[in-house]
Design a protein around this motif. Structure first.
Motif, PDB file in Angstrom:
ATOM      1  N   TYR A 277       0.879  -1.081   0.147  1.00 55.45           N
ATOM      2  CA  TYR A 277      -0.001  -0.010  -0.141  1.00 55.45           C
ATOM      3  C   TYR A 277       0.783   1.200   0.080  1.00 55.45           C
ATOM      4  CZ  TYR A 277      -3.741  -3.017   1.367  1.00 55.45           C
ATOM      5  OH  TYR A 277      -4.736  -4.123   1.534  1.00 55.45           O
TER       6      TYR A 277
ATOM      7  N   GLU B 135       5.398  -3.852   4.947  1.00 52.12           N
ATOM      8  CA  GLU B 135       3.995  -3.448   4.936  1.00 52.12           C
ATOM      9  C   GLU B 135       3.570  -3.354   6.188  1.00 52.12           C
ATOM     10  OE1 GLU B 135       0.846  -1.307   4.145  1.00 52.12           O
ATOM     11  OE2 GLU B 135       2.280  -1.737   2.459  1.00 52.12           O
TER      12      GLU B 135
ATOM     13  N   ASN C 288       0.554   4.918   1.689  1.00 48.73           N
ATOM     14  CA  ASN C 288      -0.274   5.590   2.949  1.00 48.73           C
ATOM     15  C   ASN C 288      -0.246   7.008   2.590  1.00 48.73           C
ATOM     16  OD1 ASN C 288      -0.684   3.016   4.123  1.00 48.73           O
ATOM     17  ND2 ASN C 288       1.200   3.218   5.066  1.00 48.73           N
TER      18      ASN C 288
ATOM     19  N   LEU D 189      -3.971   0.546  -2.578  1.00 48.82           N
ATOM     20  CA  LEU D 189      -3.252  -0.675  -3.005  1.00 48.82           C
ATOM     21  C   LEU D 189      -2.663  -0.220  -4.232  1.00 48.82           C
ATOM     22  CD1 LEU D 189      -2.888  -3.947  -2.395  1.00 48.82           C
ATOM     23  CD2 LEU D 189      -5.062  -4.211  -3.654  1.00 48.82           C
TER      24      LEU D 189
ATOM     25  N   ARG E 222      -5.308   4.280   2.356  1.00 43.12           N
ATOM     26  CA  ARG E 222      -4.252   3.493   1.817  1.00 43.12           C
ATOM     27  C   ARG E 222      -4.633   2.879   0.531  1.00 43.12           C
ATOM     28  NH1 ARG E 222      -3.437  -1.387   6.254  1.00 43.12           N
ATOM     29  NH2 ARG E 222      -1.739  -1.680   4.913  1.00 43.12           N
TER      30      ARG E 222
END
Length: 523
Positions: free
Chosen positions: A112, A395, A114, A351, A349
């Motif tokens: 991800y 992660e 952030n 992906l 977040r």
């Protein structure tokens, strides 16, 4: 007579014997050629030499004594052990270090990006009145979900109804004027054909008809405006959403285009989230966007612990903010449960990648060494082994391992500062599980205490004791103070140990007044 025997038998004193000088012995015939012994020196020289020798000997003895005392810790234990006075100390067992462990797993690992974002509503409307008047009705509840077209408030419509009636009356009068003008025009046209009137009169009447027709259009517009003002007295919801707190109470005079307004309606379903990502990650996002249209965006609370909603990527801004080096991204959420509110700060977040069949361990297990990264692996004999690894992407609290570990192995995650290769460990998870399954002093101890209490209440005589005689029932005068004190001691609760029932503090006393086994009767 000879006097020699008398000399031999005459006693002699000890003083005379000691004081008598001894005559030097003559050398034997065999030692006639022996050399004569000469003295080494004078008596004064011999006394001085022996003094220095004695002083040197005492210095040597003192030095050895000081050295022996100073090095006593080194040689004294060995001497005691050799003489059997002291036994060698037993070797201490290896120290067991309590640690926390985790299992190495093989699974898909999402990656991800952030960013801190703000929830933004697609539509937000401040409800204002278009006409001036008294607020006679508030038809909504604060915080209510409203739909487009729902009635929210009403303003006193009577002034606007009067204006409408006035406009309609003016329109009717002008319509009658137009009818009269048209009738006069038709007459003038007939007279003009017979040359009874001048052509100028006909033209003037045509202008009058046109003027009255224009007046009718003006009156119709006035009527339409009055009707529109009357509809503005009913304030309805322009959009669907949640209405906020009421800003004006019923009975107040509201004015057109008041900046405060009556309330604010905000659209919550769907809702948008605007967040930023570093400019270095734009390429990763663009690459993922070109591969698929739906990029998943999750919204979390400030602590990254509670997932609020899940949506999809909607748009990327067309330029990078030069002051911060970030680019804005907009995501859309259905927000069916209403967990997102406008102007709420959340963590987003995005992906951007999914790593298939990755070896995943907790990030706390991976330690940095002087030359490489390493982990402590737990072996079958509950000892640890230091193993170098090559970490991959991380992660959150998890890290992927490129090489050095296999799925199913145990790695240490806590207590690493006390470990070294080959150290003995004990897992805290096993200790907690064992303490939860076996609790000392649990139910068996309680049952034994209850059984003991019943035995105290109803004591049974031993098998070899003869039965006691029953006495006739008499009136109970009540227990005496001594009896009450003894009964209180008798019924006192005793905590039983875990391995068996406890012994009572006092022996049971018969309630019939007979003597017990020790011969002490009940008072």
């Amino acid at each position: 007579m000879s006097t020699k025997p008398m000399e031999e038998t005459s006693p002699m004193s000890a003083d005379k014997l000691i004081a008598r000088p001894t005559s030097p012995q003559l050398p034997h015939a065999s030692s006639a050629h022996a050399p004569a012994i000469k003295p080494l020196g004078s008596p004064k020289t011999q006394s001085k030499s022996s003094g220095w020798t004695s002083l040197f000997g005492w210095l040597v003895v003192g030095g050895l004594s000081v050295a022996g005392w100073y090095y006593q810790p080194q040689w004294l234990p060995q001497v005691k052990t050799w003489l059997g006075m002291d036994k060698p100390a037993a070797t201490k067992p290896a120290r067991v270090v309590p640690v926390s462990t985790a299992v190495v797993k093989k699974r898909d690992m999402p990656l991800y990006l952030n960013g801190l974002g703000t929830v933004t509503a697609f539509k937000s409307v401040t409800i204002r009145s278009r006409v001036e008047g008294e607020l006679i009705k508030v038809a909504f509840t604060e915080g209510q979900m409203v739909h487009e077209g729902d009635l929210l408030a009403e303003i006193d419509p009577r002034p606007f109804e009067v204006q409408l009636n006035q406009a309609e009356g003016q329109l009717a009068r002008d319509q009658a004027t137009v009818k009269t003008a048209k009738t006069t025009l038709s007459r003038y046209e007939g007279l003009a054909s017979s040359k009874s009137i001048a052509a100028q009169q006909v033209d003037d009447q045509v202008s009058i008809v046109q003027q009255t027709m224009a007046m009718i259009q003006t009156d119709e517009a006035t009527v339409a405006n009055a009707q529109l003002q009357l509809t503005y007295c009913r304030i309805t919801a322009p959009i669907s959403g949640r209405i906020g707190l009421r800003l004006v109470d019923q009975g107040n005079i509201v004015r057109a285009n008041d900046p405060t307004g009556l309330a604010v309606i905000t659209q919550l379903q769907p809702i948008a989230l605007v967040f930023t990502i570093p400019q270095d990650d734009i390429a990763r996002v663009q690459k993922r966007t070109n591969a698929t249209d739906n990029l998943v965006v999750d919204a979390f609370d400030r602590d990254f612990k509670v997932k609020l909603a899940s949506g999809k990527l909607l748009a990327i801004d067309n330029q990078v903010d030069a002051t911060t080096g970030t680019v804005r991204i907009k995501a859309q959420f259905a927000n069916d449960d209403g967990m997102l509110f406008p102007n709420q700060f959340v963590n987003a977040r995005l992906l951007v990648d999914l790593k298939r069949d990755a070896i995943v361990v907790p990030s706390a297990a991976v330690q940095r060494g002087p030359t490489s990264m390493y982990v402590y692996v737990v072996k079958e004999d509950e000892t640890v082994e230091l193993r170098n690894v090559v970490p991959g992407a991380s992660e959150g609290a998890e890290t992927s391992i490129e090489s050095g570990l296999q799925p199913g192995e145990l790695v240490v995650t806590d207590g690493l500062d006390k470990l070294q290769p080959g150290a003995k460990i004990s897992s805290r998870q096993k200790e907690k599980k064992g303490s939860a399954e076996e609790k000392p002093g649990g139910k068996p101890a309680k049952e034994s205490a209850a059984t003991q209490k019943e035995s105290i209440k109803d004591p049974k005589p031993p098998a070899d004791e003869p039965p006691k005689k029953a006495t006739a029932p008499t009136a109970d005068p009540g227990p005496s103070p001594a009896t009450a004190e003894q009964n209180r001691d008798q019924h006192s609760t005793v905590t039983a140990p875990a391995d068996g029932p406890a012994e009572p503090r006092s022996k049971p006393v018969s309630s019939c007044g007979e003597e017990d086994s020790e011969g002490k009767g009940n008072p």
